[in-house]
Design a protein around this motif. Sequence first.
Motif, mmCIF file in Angstrom:
data_model
loop_
_atom_site.group_PDB
_atom_site.id
_atom_site.type_symbol
_atom_site.label_atom_id
_atom_site.label_comp_id
_atom_site.label_asym_id
_atom_site.label_seq_id
_atom_site.Cartn_x
_atom_site.Cartn_y
_atom_site.Cartn_z
ATOM 1 N N THR A 140 -33.769 -132.476 -61.571
ATOM 2 C CA THR A 140 -33.988 -133.898 -61.815
ATOM 3 C C THR A 140 -33.522 -134.748 -60.641
ATOM 4 O OG1 THR A 140 -33.729 -133.530 -64.191
ATOM 5 C CG2 THR A 140 -33.508 -135.790 -63.403
ATOM 6 N N SER B 208 -35.948 -134.275 -57.734
ATOM 7 C CA SER B 208 -37.220 -134.956 -57.996
ATOM 8 C C SER B 208 -37.076 -136.461 -57.811
ATOM 9 C CB SER B 208 -37.711 -134.661 -59.415
ATOM 10 O OG SER B 208 -37.941 -133.298 -59.581
ATOM 11 N N TYR B 209 -35.971 -137.021 -58.277
ATOM 12 C CA TYR B 209 -35.751 -138.458 -58.120
ATOM 13 C C TYR B 209 -35.562 -138.817 -56.651
ATOM 14 C CZ TYR B 209 -34.507 -143.149 -59.487
ATOM 15 O OH TYR B 209 -34.509 -144.502 -59.645
ATOM 16 N N LEU C 203 -38.907 -138.995 -55.153
ATOM 17 C CA LEU C 203 -39.563 -140.229 -55.592
ATOM 18 C C LEU C 203 -39.095 -141.419 -54.766
ATOM 19 C CD1 LEU C 203 -41.267 -141.791 -57.847
ATOM 20 C CD2 LEU C 203 -39.034 -142.206 -58.856
ATOM 21 N N SER D 240 -41.382 -143.559 -52.191
ATOM 22 C CA SER D 240 -41.632 -144.951 -52.567
ATOM 23 C C SER D 240 -41.103 -145.945 -51.543
ATOM 24 C CB SER D 240 -40.990 -145.251 -53.929
ATOM 25 O OG SER D 240 -41.633 -144.512 -54.939
ATOM 26 N N GLN E 26 -41.408 -149.088 -58.752
ATOM 27 C CA GLN E 26 -41.359 -147.991 -57.782
ATOM 28 C C GLN E 26 -40.200 -147.027 -58.038
ATOM 29 O OE1 GLN E 26 -43.689 -147.259 -55.417
ATOM 30 N NE2 GLN E 26 -44.778 -148.855 -56.528
ATOM 31 N N PHE F 129 -39.433 -145.530 -60.909
ATOM 32 C CA PHE F 129 -39.650 -144.628 -62.040
ATOM 33 C C PHE F 129 -40.947 -143.847 -61.846
ATOM 34 C CE2 PHE F 129 -37.206 -148.220 -63.673
ATOM 35 C CZ PHE F 129 -36.115 -147.547 -64.185
ATOM 36 N N PHE F 130 -40.945 -142.618 -62.367
ATOM 37 C CA PHE F 130 -42.139 -141.791 -62.292
ATOM 38 C C PHE F 130 -43.274 -142.446 -63.078
ATOM 39 C CE2 PHE F 130 -38.620 -138.787 -61.789
ATOM 40 C CZ PHE F 130 -38.982 -138.199 -60.591
ATOM 41 N N VAL F 131 -44.465 -142.224 -62.694
ATOM 42 C CA VAL F 131 -45.699 -142.730 -63.280
ATOM 43 C C VAL F 131 -45.868 -144.228 -63.009
ATOM 44 C CG1 VAL F 131 -47.138 -142.975 -65.344
ATOM 45 C CG2 VAL F 131 -45.752 -140.931 -65.052
ATOM 46 N N ASP G 220 -44.583 -145.871 -60.695
ATOM 47 C CA ASP G 220 -44.741 -146.083 -59.255
ATOM 48 C C ASP G 220 -46.210 -146.008 -58.860
ATOM 49 O OD1 ASP G 220 -44.798 -143.317 -59.731
ATOM 50 O OD2 ASP G 220 -44.073 -142.849 -57.723
#
Length: 85
Positions: A24, A27-28, A31, A35, A63, A65-67, A69
């Motif tokens: 996690t 992945s963040y 992101l 972004s 931007q 948070f997933f999806v 963004d």
Amino acid sequence: AMFLSVWFTIPALFTLPILLLIITVFSYFVLIVSSSLTISQIIILYRKGLLTKVQCVIHIILQLFFVTDLIGSIILSRKTRTIKS
């Protein structure tokens, strides 16, 4: 057989949350790095007066948070395409 399954199950209960946390966080991090270009574009549009302060803050939050963004990027690209033409 029951004795062996306990010896394999208990360590998995401790390592699985740690692995999920690592995945996690990674992945963040990906992101945020990906972004950063869009966030800089948002700030440039704000400085040019093409976005209000509220729109700027909302798009920057999207931007993070997933999806959302992707949704925010699509909205920005449509908005800048409309302004340029």
